[in-house]
Design an enzyme around this catalytic site. Structure first.
Site, PDB file in Angstrom:
ATOM      1  CE  LYS A 208      91.714 161.243  56.758  1.00 49.77           C
ATOM      2  NZ  LYS A 208      92.446 162.243  56.001  1.00 49.77           N
ATOM      3  CD  GLU A 214     101.942 149.292  59.427  1.00 52.71           C
ATOM      4  OE1 GLU A 214     100.803 149.508  58.970  1.00 52.71           O
ATOM      5  OE2 GLU A 214     102.987 149.645  58.835  1.00 52.71           O
ATOM      6  N   GLY A 271      96.273 162.950  58.198  1.00 53.81           N
ATOM      7  CA  GLY A 271      96.804 162.194  59.335  1.00 53.81           C
ATOM      8  C   GLY A 271      97.864 162.957  60.108  1.00 53.81           C
ATOM      9  NE  ARG A 272     101.615 165.126  55.454  1.00 55.33           N
ATOM     10  CZ  ARG A 272     100.981 164.398  54.549  1.00 55.33           C
ATOM     11  NH1 ARG A 272     100.591 163.169  54.855  1.00 55.33           N
ATOM     12  NH2 ARG A 272     100.738 164.868  53.345  1.00 55.33           N
ATOM     13  CD  GLU A 357     102.805 160.563  55.521  1.00 54.30           C
ATOM     14  OE1 GLU A 357     103.186 159.376  55.609  1.00 54.30           O
ATOM     15  OE2 GLU A 357     101.894 161.024  56.233  1.00 54.30           O
ATOM     16  CG  HIS A 388     128.376 164.972  74.120  1.00 53.66           C
ATOM     17  ND1 HIS A 388     129.647 165.283  74.539  1.00 53.66           N
ATOM     18  CD2 HIS A 388     127.547 165.898  74.684  1.00 53.66           C
ATOM     19  CE1 HIS A 388     129.597 166.333  75.343  1.00 53.66           C
ATOM     20  NE2 HIS A 388     128.340 166.726  75.439  1.00 53.66           N
ATOM     21  CE  LYS A 516      99.806 152.647  53.929  1.00 54.00           C
ATOM     22  NZ  LYS A 516      98.595 153.462  53.935  1.00 54.00           N
TER      23      LYS A 516
HETATM   24  O1  F6P Z   1     101.855 156.344  56.290  1.00 52.21           O
HETATM   25  C1  F6P Z   1     100.711 156.709  55.608  1.00 52.21           C
HETATM   26  C2  F6P Z   1      99.618 157.142  56.524  1.00 52.21           C
HETATM   27  O2  F6P Z   1      98.457 157.223  55.770  1.00 52.21           O
HETATM   28  C3  F6P Z   1      99.883 158.461  57.242  1.00 52.21           C
HETATM   29  O3  F6P Z   1      99.653 159.556  56.459  1.00 52.21           O
HETATM   30  C4  F6P Z   1      98.939 158.339  58.393  1.00 52.21           C
HETATM   31  O4  F6P Z   1      99.223 159.281  59.390  1.00 52.21           O
HETATM   32  C5  F6P Z   1      99.219 156.914  58.808  1.00 52.21           C
HETATM   33  O5  F6P Z   1      99.388 156.220  57.581  1.00 52.21           O
HETATM   34  C6  F6P Z   1      98.155 156.272  59.628  1.00 52.21           C
HETATM   35  O6  F6P Z   1      96.918 156.223  58.959  1.00 52.21           O
HETATM   36  P1  F6P Z   1      95.587 155.893  59.715  1.00 52.21           P
HETATM   37  O7  F6P Z   1      95.344 156.963  60.732  1.00 52.21           O
HETATM   38  O8  F6P Z   1      94.522 155.869  58.654  1.00 52.21           O
HETATM   39  O9  F6P Z   1      95.725 154.559  60.374  1.00 52.21           O
END
Ligand code: F6P
Length: 550
Positions: A208, A214, A271-272, A357, A388, A516
């Site tokens: 987003k 990452e 995002g979620r 979240e 199990h 972060k």
């Molecule tokens: O972990 C925080 C967060 O902002 C989530 O809410 C989101 O889904 C994820 O990082 C990834 O964010 P992006 O889509 O901006 O890379």
């Protein structure tokens, strides 16, 4: 629209007193007293069936919980969300994932944006692109059709598409292999790169913000790998192999992705909550656009139900209120998710982000501390595997953990006998949690097997099950795009309702920021010229060890 403290509401006080009156009534007793519990405490909506009879509730409990929802202005809050009001107050944003799965008419306009027009224009682009890839019309730079899709994203830009692609495995294109890379640990990307051919691989960079550390690191490594290992590859060949899903056009362009290969969405999609947006591109690639629209339609059916059904017959509202009942009155601290369907094995981790979240907050909308607990810990695994592993604790451990069982009446596979065995286990577990096994029952059973009295007395406490452990069972006929869409939307709205009751902002996530920032500082300390460290002794010590090893 801030609310008075939860525990000062009339409904909370009434529920508190009611809890004291019924908390010692076991589920066994409740079932014995009322043979119509199944009919009374079950509901159908959007192709899903919810049996909530095995909960510590009576008709009176439910009435009081609905009164609580009304006292917390749930109906007005719900309308505010659907209308596009800026209910995400800390980020000044509307919350409109429901608009992503709504038909184009009636049109929705928010803040001057023609929301439905924009949503459907992007859907048309997704349709054209996914059709070209799936039909083999879109060719890689050396003329080969695409065989492998690598979705690079994390959090909502990974968990949703990954979970849905897996859940809808039987609908997947036979010649497209789906891969998901999320972790900054290079092993994640490396394991995928060793399996794919750069000439026939498409990378979907899903972010987003297009700034998430990452994802950016993985995307750059994938780009370098492509330029390094491809056959006589030029920078211009990237456009055949890299597309982006983002709200950040500038970031995407700076990365070197052709804006024509960017599928946008908007800041009013959290995002979620984004699998319904262009973030679902990998889903549409896997199952095709037609199936993707069925997925959206399933969610829309649940939206329509949630928006219009009276609270008393509203599945997400009921699920949410039961959660509040356990969290705030019984003090049950976690909720276990048990999908009895192998293809839903990623569903618990998907729900972890969705619920924790969203509602893992300890301040209310006006910034004051909550006076009650909010989101429980969400965890789980597929049945029958969990049986199990950790079900022992669920049956006989010190804490009571409510369970959501999720099952389909028919299987996605054709293997004879398996589905009946799976369902038998699912229903048996919820029955066992509810009934337990009393000391008298254990004694009678052992006596019938002529076990000596001394041994019976010794084993009795170990073999007794307390029971009275609540659960919901959610059933659907089959795991289809539509039923999966409805299932996810059910939990999204459950989370919304709980957020309203607790008065938290379910749509921000400031809690992930601190780690972060610190990680980025420490990365500098690990990779640039060693400077004196000023952390605590533990962090300093760990950094020194890594400096020596890297
Ligand atoms: O972990 C925080 C967060 O902002 C989530 O809410 C989101 O889904 C994820 O990082 C990834 O964010 P992006 O889509 O901006 O890379």
């Amino acid at each position: 629209m801030s609310q008075p403290s939860f525990n000062t509401t009339a409904a909370f006080q009434a529920l508190h007193a009611h809890h004291a009156a019924i908390k010692d009534k076991s589920l066994r007793e409740l079932f014995a007293a009322d043979p119509s519990r199944f009919e009374q405490f079950s509901i159908k909506a959007a192709g899903l069936f919810l049996d909530y009879a095995k909960n510590n509730v009576t008709a009176d409990t439910m009435a009081q919980l609905f009164a609580l929802a009304r006292e917390r202005q749930l109906e007005a809050r719900r309308e505010a969300m659907f209308r596009g009001e800026k209910i995400n107050t800390t980020e000044h944003r509307a919350v409109l994932h429901t608009a992503l799965r709504a038909p184009s008419l009636p049109a929705l306009e928010v803040d001057g944006q023609q929301v439905s027009v924009d949503v459907h224009a992007v859907l048309q682009r997704i349709q054209a692109f996914t059709t070209a890839i799936r039909s083999g019309e879109w060719l890689g730079h050396s003329g080969k059709p695409i065989t492998d899709i690598v979705n690079i994203g994390i959090g909502g830009s990974d968990l949703g598409p990954k979970m849905v692609c897996q859940a809808l495995r039987p609908y997947q294109h036979a010649h497209l292999n789906m891969h998901f890379v999320s972790n900054v640990d290079g092993d994640d990307l490396d394991a995928v790169l060793t399996q794919v051919d750069p000439q026939s691989t498409l990378f979907v960079i899903a972010s987003k913000t297009f700034t998430t550390a990452e994802t950016m690191m993985n995307a750059h490594s994938a780009r370098n790998w492509f330029l390094r290992t491809g056959n006589d590859v030029q920078e211009s060949d990237l456009r055949k192999h890299f597309v982006a899903v983002s709200t950040n056009l500038e970031g995407v362009t700076a990365f070197g992705i052709d804006p024509a290969n960017m599928f946008p969405f908007w800041d009013w999609v959290g995002g979620r909550y984004s699998v319904w947006s262009s973030i679902g591109l990998s889903v549409a690639l896997a199952i095709g656009f037609e199936r993707f629209t069925e997925f959206l339609a399933g969610a829309h059916a649940m939206d329509t139900h949630f928006r219009n059904a009276p609270l008393e017959q509203n599945m997400p509202v009921i699920l949410a209120l039961l959660g509040v009942w356990y969290r705030n009155f019984f003090d049950y601290r976690s909720l276990s998710i048990a999908p009895y369907h192998q293809d839903l094995s990623n569903f618990p981790s998907y729900l972890q982000q969705l619920e924790m979240e969203s509602n893992g907050k300890r301040v209310s909308l006006d910034g004051s501390m909550l006076d009650v607990a909010s989101c429980p810990i969400i965890w789980g695994n597929v049945g029958t595997n969990g049986q199990h592993a950790y079900f022992q604790l669920l049956h006989q451990g010190s804490d009571i953990t409510p369970v959501d069982f999720i099952a389909t009446l028919t299987a996605s596979n054709q293997l004879p006998g398996h589905q009946a065995a799976l369902l038998a286990n699912c229903f048996a577990q919820s029955e066992a949690f509810m009934r337990g096994k009393s000391a008298e029952e254990v004694r009678a059973e052992m006596q019938a097997k002529n076990v000596p009295t001394e041994e019976i007395d010794a084993l009795l406490p170990h073999r007794t099950f307390p029971g009275n452990r609540p659960s919901n069972t959610i059933l659907m006929t089959a795991l289809t795009p539509a039923s999966l869409g409805a299932l996810i939307a059910l939990y999204e709205h459950k989370v919304f309702v709980q957020g309203v009751i607790w008065d938290v902002n379910s749509f921000d996530q400031w809690g992930v920021e601190l780690g972060k920032v610190l990680a980025s500082n420490i990365l500098g300390e690990l990779t640039s010229t060693p400077a004196p460290l000023s952390h605590d002794s533990s962090t300093n010590g760990l950094i020194e060890m890594a400096r020596a090893a890297l």
